[in-house]
Every structure is written in structure tokens, then in C-alpha cells.
Design a protein around this motif. Sequence first.
Motif: not given
Length: 294
Positions: A80-85, A87-89
Motif C-alpha cells: 500500500l505504501s509503495l502505491i501511495e508513493k 500516487n504522489k509521483d
Amino acid sequence: MSARIISGVDVANEIRKEIKRDVENLKSRFNITPGLVTIIVGNNPASVSYVTAKQKTAKDLGFYSIQENLPEKVSKIELLSLIEKYNKDEKIHGILVQLPLPHHINEKEIIYTIDPNKDVDGFHPVNMGRLVIGEALFYPCTPYGIQQLLIKNNIETEGAEVVVLGRSNIVGKPIAMMLCQKAKGANATVTICHTGTKNLTVHTKRADILIVALGSPKAITADMVKEGAVVIDVGVNRIGTTPEGKARLCGDVDFESVKEKVSAITPVPGGVGPMTITMLMLNTLNAAKKSVEG
Ligand code: NAP
């Protein structure tokens, strides 16, 4: 009569040329390069080969592309935190998580975490909902590829009896929803069949366009189709290996017998498959364009 063979390779190549040209335009006019991240968990051979093909195509088309390989035992929180990263990139316009995921990870939760504006697989419920009301941001890649195959081969859907075999969220339901829209390349009368359907052949035999996504090798035989129909075979079934050690594939349609009765048919491989990856690239390109338009 022997059917016209609908080549997904030819249509995919034509669309890829257009994508490549648009990528160059986007770079020269706005200094933007479409960015795609593919995330794979574990090393399921089919998933690895799909992701490798997606990465290769992205690179060939001039995309900025990243592949994230996560171990089978990765935690849900890490994924999930990789996806969040991403999402912001700002350099990444499309996020693709290769399915299926290991059992300890809830696929829905993962898909729901992807920013709908970067959901180039088109599986997020926001994008599914938008598709249903005719305001799609992204179409799921396989249904999008099927619709483009029909359009580019001048196969009229307007007023056609379309029968879709299979109701999965990634193929059957979205293609049925797309083809019943009041829109160009759609406006068909659509029937969806599944294991609850009482007499499959009654439906398959009245289809002008039969779209088969069952996951059952050669299940559709010549006696089940209408003379002159168009048959789109989505199925990809591994039925052994070639002498070179590659997977031997067949579709859900008994190609050899059905092609003698219908007017047009997609082969497996070389039909819907090449279109799916191409539509992923088109979705990513469109996401990049949207980031310019705001
Ligand atoms: P899925 O999730 O397994 O769904 C199969 C659907 O077919 C289900 O709705 C099931 O009904 C229905 N079904 C199965 N056997 C049936 C039968 N005998 N009579 C009536 N209905 C039946 O499959 P999927 O993900 O949609 O994929 C379908 C096929 O397409 C697979 O071979 C897959 O590998 C292939 N595929 C290819 C691509 C590509 O790019 N070429 C992309 C995606 C999928 P119930 O809902 O009642 O169980």
C-alpha cells in the motif's frame, strides 16, 4: 466459407505507431514523458511474462517506465505504501499492479488505493462506475482492445445482437457495458451469459457478434454459432508446451471448426492479446495528456 481472420497484431501495431507519435509530440511540446510503473508480487510465471511484455512495450514506445518486483511474502502495508508513493509521483501517470496477488493480500483494497486518475487498468470502482454512466476516464484494457478491434475492422455494432460469454469484472461485465452505450462503436443489444444461463446455445446461436471470455479451452464449437457471425475469442488457455519449451495456447473457441462457419474471427494467440497491452499504453498516454490539460 472460411472466415476473415481479425489480426490483433496488425491493429495493435497501427495504434502503437499513433501512440509513439503522440509520445514524441508530448515530449517536444510539453516536456512530458508518459510514466508507467508496473508492480509485481512474487514470481508467478504467467504474471512475470505479462509484466515483462508490458515493460518492453512501454520502453519501445518511449515511455518512462519502472518495474517494482516485490517478494511473495511482502506485507499489505508495504504494498500500500509503495502505491501511495507512486500516487504522489508526478513522473508516473499510470500504476499497474499485476493480478492475481498472493492470498494474504486483499486485491480490492489494493485496487481501491490506486489514484483513479492513474488507474490505467481501469479496475477502480470510480472508473467502473464512470464507464457504466458513459463517462469513462479509462476503459479496462481487454474490453477496450475488443472494442477497438471491432471498430478498426469496420464491424458494425449499432443494432447488432451481441452475446458476451462470461461476467468477470475485467472482461465480461465491462465489455457488455461498453457495447450497450448510446455511442459510436457501441449501441448494440447485449446479452451476458454465465454458469447460471439455462441454455447457452440458444443465446450463442442468435449472436451477430459473439464475445467469448469463459476460460474454458475450445468450449465453443461450430454447432453453437450462427452462420456469418463475428467471433471474438478472449480466452487464453495453456494446453501444454511447444518443442521449444514455450506455452502452447488455445482460445475458448474451437477455432478450426468455427472459422468455417463465421464471417470473421480472432485467433489465439494474435487476436485480443496484443490489443490488451496496447490499450494499457494508450491509457497511460491519455493519463499523461490529462496531466497537461489539468
Ligand atoms: P473468469 O473470471 O474466470 O470468468 C469466467 C466467466 O465465464 C465467469 O463469469 C463464468 O461464470 C463464465 N463461465 C465459465 N464457464 C462457463 C460455462 N461453461 N458456461 C457459462 N459460463 C461459464 O475469467 P476472465 O478473467 O474473464 O477470463 C476469461 C478468459 O479470458 C480466460 O481464458 C483468460 O485467460 C482470458 N483473458 C485474456 C485476456 C487477454 O488479454 N487476451 C485478458 C483477460 C482474460 P460464473 O460467473 O457464473 O462463474
